[in-house]
Design a protein around this motif. Structure first.
Motif, PDB file in Angstrom:
ATOM      1  N   ASN A  41      17.197 -14.402   2.288  1.00 13.60           N
ATOM      2  CA  ASN A  41      18.280 -14.128   3.238  1.00 13.60           C
ATOM      3  C   ASN A  41      19.631 -13.881   2.579  1.00 13.60           C
ATOM      4  O   ASN A  41      20.667 -13.960   3.236  1.00 13.60           O
ATOM      5  CB  ASN A  41      18.405 -15.243   4.278  1.00 13.60           C
ATOM      6  N   CYS A  42      19.633 -13.589   1.284  1.00 10.20           N
ATOM      7  CA  CYS A  42      20.866 -13.240   0.575  1.00 10.20           C
ATOM      8  C   CYS A  42      20.708 -11.831   0.015  1.00 10.20           C
ATOM      9  O   CYS A  42      19.600 -11.367  -0.211  1.00 10.20           O
ATOM     10  CB  CYS A  42      21.143 -14.213  -0.574  1.00 10.20           C
ATOM     11  N   THR A  43      21.818 -11.165  -0.208  1.00 13.91           N
ATOM     12  CA  THR A  43      21.782  -9.808  -0.745  1.00 13.91           C
ATOM     13  C   THR A  43      21.844  -9.853  -2.261  1.00 13.91           C
ATOM     14  O   THR A  43      22.684 -10.545  -2.834  1.00 13.91           O
ATOM     15  CB  THR A  43      22.971  -8.990  -0.204  1.00 13.91           C
ATOM     16  N   SER A  44      20.990  -9.091  -2.894  1.00 10.96           N
ATOM     17  CA  SER A  44      20.957  -9.006  -4.352  1.00 10.96           C
ATOM     18  C   SER A  44      22.260  -8.407  -4.875  1.00 10.96           C
ATOM     19  O   SER A  44      22.819  -7.486  -4.278  1.00 10.96           O
ATOM     20  CB  SER A  44      19.795  -8.116  -4.772  1.00 10.96           C
ATOM     21  N   PRO A  45      22.753  -8.885  -6.021  1.00 15.94           N
ATOM     22  CA  PRO A  45      23.946  -8.289  -6.613  1.00 15.94           C
ATOM     23  C   PRO A  45      23.653  -7.006  -7.396  1.00 15.94           C
ATOM     24  O   PRO A  45      24.561  -6.394  -7.942  1.00 15.94           O
ATOM     25  CB  PRO A  45      24.472  -9.391  -7.539  1.00 15.94           C
ATOM     26  N   PHE A  46      22.384  -6.580  -7.437  1.00 22.35           N
ATOM     27  CA  PHE A  46      22.017  -5.328  -8.085  1.00 22.35           C
ATOM     28  C   PHE A  46      22.614  -4.194  -7.251  1.00 22.35           C
ATOM     29  O   PHE A  46      22.322  -4.054  -6.063  1.00 22.35           O
ATOM     30  CB  PHE A  46      20.499  -5.219  -8.191  1.00 22.35           C
ATOM     31  N   VAL A  47      23.498  -3.400  -7.857  1.00 18.41           N
ATOM     32  CA  VAL A  47      24.326  -2.433  -7.135  1.00 18.41           C
ATOM     33  C   VAL A  47      23.565  -1.545  -6.144  1.00 18.41           C
ATOM     34  O   VAL A  47      23.988  -1.425  -4.995  1.00 18.41           O
ATOM     35  CB  VAL A  47      25.178  -1.598  -8.121  1.00 18.41           C
ATOM     36  N   PRO A  48      22.467  -0.901  -6.515  1.00 19.15           N
ATOM     37  CA  PRO A  48      21.802  -0.042  -5.531  1.00 19.15           C
ATOM     38  C   PRO A  48      21.361  -0.804  -4.267  1.00 19.15           C
ATOM     39  O   PRO A  48      21.507  -0.301  -3.154  1.00 19.15           O
ATOM     40  CB  PRO A  48      20.592   0.509  -6.287  1.00 19.15           C
ATOM     41  N   ILE A  49      20.863  -2.009  -4.442  1.00 14.87           N
ATOM     42  CA  ILE A  49      20.448  -2.820  -3.294  1.00 14.87           C
ATOM     43  C   ILE A  49      21.669  -3.301  -2.524  1.00 14.87           C
ATOM     44  O   ILE A  49      21.719  -3.229  -1.294  1.00 14.87           O
ATOM     45  CB  ILE A  49      19.581  -4.017  -3.752  1.00 14.87           C
ATOM     46  N   TRP A  50      22.663  -3.792  -3.240  1.00 16.75           N
ATOM     47  CA  TRP A  50      23.872  -4.348  -2.618  1.00 16.75           C
ATOM     48  C   TRP A  50      24.575  -3.291  -1.763  1.00 16.75           C
ATOM     49  O   TRP A  50      24.906  -3.539  -0.598  1.00 16.75           O
ATOM     50  CB  TRP A  50      24.785  -4.886  -3.712  1.00 16.75           C
ATOM     51  N   ILE A  51      24.803  -2.110  -2.324  1.00 16.61           N
ATOM     52  CA  ILE A  51      25.482  -1.048  -1.575  1.00 16.61           C
ATOM     53  C   ILE A  51      24.677  -0.687  -0.327  1.00 16.61           C
ATOM     54  O   ILE A  51      25.231  -0.609   0.779  1.00 16.61           O
ATOM     55  CB  ILE A  51      25.707   0.200  -2.456  1.00 16.61           C
ATOM     56  N   SER A  52      23.395  -0.486  -0.487  1.00 11.23           N
ATOM     57  CA  SER A  52      22.552  -0.102   0.651  1.00 11.23           C
ATOM     58  C   SER A  52      22.569  -1.150   1.752  1.00 11.23           C
ATOM     59  O   SER A  52      22.666  -0.816   2.938  1.00 11.23           O
ATOM     60  CB  SER A  52      21.115   0.130   0.187  1.00 11.23           C
TER      61      SER A  52
END
Length: 61
Positions: A41-52
């Motif tokens: 239930n948290c957003t990954s800090p990996f940019v492609p995932i985070w932005i999406s």
């Protein structure tokens, strides 16, 4: 240093639609924080995932 760079790149992609595709491409190439352990239930800090994820939530409002 990587966390600050990643944060900057992610925010550019989130806040500036005209640069979003490029920010995602850079994130995919650099793979910074790609394997960062992310709790459920948290957003990954990996940019492609985070932005999406963030952009998707904003569009869903």
């Amino acid at each position: 240093m990587q966390w600050a760079m990643n944060d900057c790149l992610g925010n550019i992609g989130i806040k500036h639609e005209e640069h979003r595709a490029r920010a995602i491409e850079i994130g995919e190439r650099l793979e910074v924080l790609k394997d960062y352990p992310t709790p459920p239930n948290c957003t990954s800090p990996f940019v492609p995932i985070w932005i999406s994820e963030v952009v998707g939530k904003k569009k869903g409002k």
